[in-house]
Enzyme design. Sequence first.
Site, PDB file in Angstrom:
ATOM      1  CG  ASP A 106      -3.560  -2.777  -2.267  1.00 64.17           C
ATOM      2  OD1 ASP A 106      -4.764  -3.051  -2.179  1.00 64.17           O
ATOM      3  OD2 ASP A 106      -4.000  -2.856  -0.477  1.00 64.17           O
TER       4      ASP A 106
ATOM      5  CB  SER B 151      -0.679   0.281   1.482  1.00 63.12           C
ATOM      6  OG  SER B 151      -0.040   0.189   2.699  1.00 63.12           O
TER       7      SER B 151
ATOM      8  CB  THR C 286      -7.988  -8.473   8.482  1.00 64.26           C
ATOM      9  OG1 THR C 286      -7.901  -6.851   8.560  1.00 64.26           O
ATOM     10  CG2 THR C 286      -8.110  -8.371   9.626  1.00 64.26           C
TER      11      THR C 286
ATOM     12  CG  ASN D 142      -6.821  -7.047  -2.276  1.00 61.13           C
ATOM     13  OD1 ASN D 142      -6.509  -8.230  -3.238  1.00 61.13           O
ATOM     14  ND2 ASN D 142      -6.471  -5.887  -2.287  1.00 61.13           N
TER      15      ASN D 142
HETATM   16 ZN   LIG Z   1      -8.822  -2.795  -0.756  1.00 61.33          ZN
END
Ligand SMILES: [Zn+2]
Length: 349
Positions: free
Chosen positions: A83, A50, A269, A266
């Site tokens: 991402d 990300s 977590t 994706n």
């Molecule tokens: Zn996402």
Amino acid sequence: MPLVSMRQLLDEAAKGGYGVGAFNVNNMEQIQAIMEAAQQTKSPVIIQASRGARQYAQDRYLYHLMLAAAELYPEIPIAMHQDHGNSFETCKSAIELGFTSVMMDGSLKADGKTPTEFEENVEVTRRVVDFAHERGVTVEGEIGVLGGIEDGHGAGGTGLEHVTDPDQAVEFAERTGVDALAIAIGTSHGAYKFSKKPDGSVLKMDILIEIHKRLPKTHLVMHGSSSVPKDLQDVVNQYGGKLKETWGVPVEEIQLGIQHGVRKINVDTDNRLAITGAIRKVLWESPEKFDPRDYNKPAREAMQKVVATRMTQFGQAGHAGDYSPLAIADIAKGYADGSLVTAPLVSAK
Ligand SMILES: [Zn+2]
């Protein structure tokens, strides 16, 4: 093996009828966990970073860790994916760094919070597609808005406020030429996705199935698709954590999605929970320890276990050696001569 095109990886997944997990990384241990799991299960893999990860680890570190992975595991096809790119500039910088795939999340403005208008999303995504395809890089777009917030990115809310409209999804795919499309079907980013086991009232699998019928050539992406299993939550809480009870996306719903065009899933977590649980356990049980390896090693192993399990559940296990990855330059030629352009076969409603 050099880093490969995510488009090729997803095309192969479509041929084989399986999904490919896209796992987020921020550091060396997470990359190692994914690669060990990929080798163990013989899986092609998508590793994604990300904007927050790029900031945390710094671009050059991340990129060279990825190159190390490609060097150490030549038998595993690896795509490196940005991402939630929030702007053309973010995607451009990822491509220039060497990412083989980018997500342009034009469902939100560059602040990463405010939902955009449809035309604005089409325009910025199209711009990224033109730039990326010329360089052989894959593009994922997003239509509809996911719930929750992760790494400071997200509109918040429950995930049911901006569920994808199938008509818009078709128009968006046609006008942008994206290779892959993230759709909002009620999932959210982060650990707190659902307050009970999700059913059809909160997880709109029927919308996903309809979109796939109308866009059979566009690879669908499920975001916010950690399953948040209770056993991982329990380890965290058993050793001093304070997670509230929560539900993720059941694996069987993801498997249903895979039967209907979902090729990229994706997951972040679940890995975060596994790592944190393992670290808490060591520090709780052996408060005298202070060598980071004492807790990073079990944390890495805990994440590897989760990733290997998901790879098997998504069906990518066993497929690493099915094909020879094309050079990114050849992928660029494929876009240029039209053989790779995603011209969705739009069937009548
Ligand atoms: Zn996402």
